[in-house]
Write a protein that holds these residues in place. Structure first.
Motif, PDB file in Angstrom:
ATOM      1  N   ARG A 220     -18.879  42.646  -5.553  1.00 43.30           N
ATOM      2  CA  ARG A 220     -19.064  42.395  -6.983  1.00 43.30           C
ATOM      3  C   ARG A 220     -19.413  43.656  -7.758  1.00 43.30           C
ATOM      4  O   ARG A 220     -19.026  43.811  -8.915  1.00 43.30           O
ATOM      5  CB  ARG A 220     -20.156  41.341  -7.175  1.00 43.30           C
ATOM      6  CG  ARG A 220     -20.180  40.736  -8.573  1.00 43.30           C
ATOM      7  CD  ARG A 220     -21.226  39.663  -8.720  1.00 43.30           C
ATOM      8  NE  ARG A 220     -21.137  39.033 -10.027  1.00 43.30           N
ATOM      9  CZ  ARG A 220     -20.546  37.875 -10.278  1.00 43.30           C
ATOM     10  NH1 ARG A 220     -19.995  37.213  -9.279  1.00 43.30           N
ATOM     11  NH2 ARG A 220     -20.501  37.384 -11.493  1.00 43.30           N
ATOM     12  N   GLU A 221     -20.156  44.586  -7.156  1.00 46.68           N
ATOM     13  CA  GLU A 221     -20.568  45.790  -7.885  1.00 46.68           C
ATOM     14  C   GLU A 221     -19.394  46.670  -8.278  1.00 46.68           C
ATOM     15  O   GLU A 221     -19.529  47.548  -9.151  1.00 46.68           O
ATOM     16  CB  GLU A 221     -21.580  46.600  -7.068  1.00 46.68           C
ATOM     17  CG  GLU A 221     -21.117  47.035  -5.695  1.00 46.68           C
ATOM     18  CD  GLU A 221     -21.547  46.053  -4.606  1.00 46.68           C
ATOM     19  OE1 GLU A 221     -21.681  46.495  -3.444  1.00 46.68           O
ATOM     20  OE2 GLU A 221     -21.744  44.863  -4.933  1.00 46.68           O
ATOM     21  N   PHE A 222     -18.223  46.447  -7.667  1.00 45.49           N
ATOM     22  CA  PHE A 222     -17.039  47.235  -8.010  1.00 45.49           C
ATOM     23  C   PHE A 222     -16.130  46.524  -9.019  1.00 45.49           C
ATOM     24  O   PHE A 222     -15.120  47.082  -9.429  1.00 45.49           O
ATOM     25  CB  PHE A 222     -16.233  47.575  -6.746  1.00 45.49           C
ATOM     26  CG  PHE A 222     -16.965  48.462  -5.781  1.00 45.49           C
ATOM     27  CD1 PHE A 222     -17.190  49.799  -6.075  1.00 45.49           C
ATOM     28  CD2 PHE A 222     -17.446  47.956  -4.586  1.00 45.49           C
ATOM     29  CE1 PHE A 222     -17.868  50.622  -5.192  1.00 45.49           C
ATOM     30  CE2 PHE A 222     -18.131  48.760  -3.696  1.00 45.49           C
ATOM     31  CZ  PHE A 222     -18.353  50.097  -4.002  1.00 45.49           C
ATOM     32  N   TRP A 223     -16.492  45.320  -9.414  1.00 49.37           N
ATOM     33  CA  TRP A 223     -15.648  44.574 -10.336  1.00 49.37           C
ATOM     34  C   TRP A 223     -15.425  45.278 -11.675  1.00 49.37           C
ATOM     35  O   TRP A 223     -14.303  45.227 -12.194  1.00 49.37           O
ATOM     36  CB  TRP A 223     -16.236  43.183 -10.578  1.00 49.37           C
ATOM     37  CG  TRP A 223     -16.048  42.242  -9.429  1.00 49.37           C
ATOM     38  CD1 TRP A 223     -15.548  42.541  -8.187  1.00 49.37           C
ATOM     39  CD2 TRP A 223     -16.357  40.848  -9.410  1.00 49.37           C
ATOM     40  NE1 TRP A 223     -15.547  41.426  -7.388  1.00 49.37           N
ATOM     41  CE2 TRP A 223     -16.031  40.370  -8.109  1.00 49.37           C
ATOM     42  CE3 TRP A 223     -16.879  39.963 -10.332  1.00 49.37           C
ATOM     43  CZ2 TRP A 223     -16.205  39.046  -7.743  1.00 49.37           C
ATOM     44  CZ3 TRP A 223     -17.064  38.639  -9.971  1.00 49.37           C
ATOM     45  CH2 TRP A 223     -16.733  38.182  -8.690  1.00 49.37           C
ATOM     46  N   GLU A 284     -22.522  45.959 -16.730  1.00 50.14           N
ATOM     47  CA  GLU A 284     -21.635  46.972 -16.149  1.00 50.14           C
ATOM     48  C   GLU A 284     -22.285  47.683 -14.968  1.00 50.14           C
ATOM     49  O   GLU A 284     -21.644  47.910 -13.939  1.00 50.14           O
ATOM     50  CB  GLU A 284     -21.247  47.996 -17.213  1.00 50.14           C
ATOM     51  CG  GLU A 284     -20.296  49.065 -16.689  1.00 50.14           C
ATOM     52  CD  GLU A 284     -19.925  50.082 -17.755  1.00 50.14           C
ATOM     53  OE1 GLU A 284     -19.070  50.951 -17.465  1.00 50.14           O
ATOM     54  OE2 GLU A 284     -20.484  50.029 -18.862  1.00 50.14           O
ATOM     55  N   ARG A 285     -23.551  48.011 -15.103  1.00 50.89           N
ATOM     56  CA  ARG A 285     -24.224  48.810 -14.071  1.00 50.89           C
ATOM     57  C   ARG A 285     -24.533  48.015 -12.802  1.00 50.89           C
ATOM     58  O   ARG A 285     -24.596  48.576 -11.706  1.00 50.89           O
ATOM     59  CB  ARG A 285     -25.524  49.394 -14.633  1.00 50.89           C
ATOM     60  CG  ARG A 285     -25.312  50.441 -15.717  1.00 50.89           C
ATOM     61  CD  ARG A 285     -24.736  51.734 -15.127  1.00 50.89           C
ATOM     62  NE  ARG A 285     -24.614  52.767 -16.153  1.00 50.89           N
ATOM     63  CZ  ARG A 285     -23.528  53.001 -16.857  1.00 50.89           C
ATOM     64  NH1 ARG A 285     -22.447  52.249 -16.640  1.00 50.89           N
ATOM     65  NH2 ARG A 285     -23.482  53.953 -17.754  1.00 50.89           N
ATOM     66  N   PHE A 286     -24.733  46.702 -12.942  1.00 56.14           N
ATOM     67  CA  PHE A 286     -25.173  45.903 -11.795  1.00 56.14           C
ATOM     68  C   PHE A 286     -24.118  44.917 -11.304  1.00 56.14           C
ATOM     69  O   PHE A 286     -24.440  43.908 -10.674  1.00 56.14           O
ATOM     70  CB  PHE A 286     -26.461  45.168 -12.141  1.00 56.14           C
ATOM     71  CG  PHE A 286     -27.600  46.086 -12.502  1.00 56.14           C
ATOM     72  CD1 PHE A 286     -28.193  46.890 -11.551  1.00 56.14           C
ATOM     73  CD2 PHE A 286     -28.042  46.166 -13.813  1.00 56.14           C
ATOM     74  CE1 PHE A 286     -29.226  47.746 -11.889  1.00 56.14           C
ATOM     75  CE2 PHE A 286     -29.077  47.025 -14.163  1.00 56.14           C
ATOM     76  CZ  PHE A 286     -29.671  47.819 -13.197  1.00 56.14           C
ATOM     77  N   GLY A 287     -22.853  45.198 -11.619  1.00 51.11           N
ATOM     78  CA  GLY A 287     -21.779  44.383 -11.059  1.00 51.11           C
ATOM     79  C   GLY A 287     -21.635  43.015 -11.690  1.00 51.11           C
ATOM     80  O   GLY A 287     -21.318  42.039 -11.002  1.00 51.11           O
ATOM     81  N   PRO A 289     -23.779  40.642 -13.022  1.00 52.24           N
ATOM     82  CA  PRO A 289     -24.564  39.554 -12.425  1.00 52.24           C
ATOM     83  C   PRO A 289     -24.526  38.300 -13.281  1.00 52.24           C
ATOM     84  O   PRO A 289     -24.663  38.368 -14.510  1.00 52.24           O
ATOM     85  CB  PRO A 289     -25.986  40.139 -12.366  1.00 52.24           C
ATOM     86  CG  PRO A 289     -26.007  41.222 -13.385  1.00 52.24           C
ATOM     87  CD  PRO A 289     -24.619  41.777 -13.436  1.00 52.24           C
TER      88      PRO A 289
END
Length: 329
Positions: A220-223, A284-287, A289
């Protein structure tokens, strides 16, 4: 029409408006938690007015029943089911509050009919929203239907804001200021248009996120790196919107005393904008959430509401607005 009746309408109108924003928040939670199909039928939920709490309460062949209706992957999840069910209950409560708003607006038919007709239009849109909710479910949560559902909620909020603000115009007349020029109204219109564009861009970004949720194979963090161009336009517009709202608020804050209603409204607008930008950065920074998504959407809708309130009430605060809109003696 006495002040008590005006006050009652204002209170019920604000309560109904609060309910609209709760519906928006609840809908965003449903969408972020992927609970939209927690109830695969409408208006009942798994064929019941009060949904089950355990799978054992459903028919043994319920998978086949709903597959025959077009929902091939229906699996009972009590958390998702009750999340969607509570969302529907909030919507029903909102509808009743708007119905009461129309009832309390009846005295305005002689004094200022536009107040009544704005409240009535909000009620009609709520009824249409209920029908559209059924379409959203039957379409198996088609992204365009969900976006239309959200825009309709925004329209309902705008109508209630207009009705409540117009009902208070005589109180606003007493706060009129020569420092508020017609150019400020134009600036508010431009800021409101930019916010609406940003909300629509955000809806497209959410559709892209939901597509990734269904098909992505990366963590998810790369989405955010896999989102289409609309995400980058949305991000750039966020900076533009921040600068616009800060500049607009500064024009009001330097012209008005600190105890003025519009001074406090613009301070609130600045706070909402900063929070919206902060939650956008967090997404954006945390995928992206799911916990932040509903808050980000709610803040965007509140910014639109604050700007719309500023736009519709501003003419009543200007001396020229007093001459144009004051009721006949």
């Amino acid at each position: 029409m006495n002040e008590a009746a005006i006050g009652r309408f204002r209170r019920i109108g604000i309560l109904a408006l609060t309910a609209v924003y709760l519906v928006i928040l609840a809908g965003a939670i449903v969408r972020a938690s992927e609970a939209g199909m927690g109830c695969p039928d409408w208006p009942t939920c798994f064929g019941r007015w009060i949904p089950p709490t355990q799978e054992s309460q459903l028919p043994p062949n319920y998978h086949e029943i709903y597959a025959h209706l077009g929902y091939a992957e229906t699996n009972f999840d009590p958390i998702k089911t009750w999340t969607e069910y509570l969302n529907r209950l909030v919507g029903v409560a909102c509808g009743f509050l708007i119905l009461l708003t129309v009832a309390f607006a009846v005295p305005f038919l002689k004094r200022d009919p536009k107040v009544f007709y704005a409240a009535l239009a909000a009620l009609l849109l709520v009824l249409f929203q209920g029908w559209l909710g059924a379409v959203v479910v039957s379409s198996n949560l088609h992204p365009l239907m969900i976006t239309a559902h959200m825009i309709l909620a925004l329209s309902i909020a705008a109508l209630l804001i207009y009705a409540v603000a117009r009902s208070q115009k005589e109180a606003f007349y007493r706060l009129s200021s020569h420092a508020l020029s017609a150019k400020l109204e134009l600036a508010v219109r431009l800021a409101l248009a930019l916010t609406l564009v940003q909300v629509l861009l955000g809806a497209q970004v959410r559709e892209a996120v939901e597509t990734l949720a269904r098909h992505a194979t990366t963590p998810r963090e790369f989405w955010p790196l896999e989102l289409p161009w609309v995400f980058y336009v949305h991000r750039a517009c966020a900076f533009l919107l921040l600068c616009t709202n800060l500049g607009l608020a500064w024009q009001f804050l330097r012209r008005l005393p600190q105890d003025h209603l519009l001074f406090r409204l613009n301070l609130g607008l600045v706070l909402l904008t900063l929070l919206a930008v902060a939650t956008g950065i967090g997404l954006e920074r945390f995928g992206i959430p799911p916990a932040i998504q509903p808050l980000h959407l709610l803040l965007a809708n509140l910014i639109f509401g604050a700007q719309f309130l500023l736009l519709v009430s501003l003419p009543y605060f200007r001396p020229r607005g007093l001459e144009k809109h004051a009721p006949p003696a």
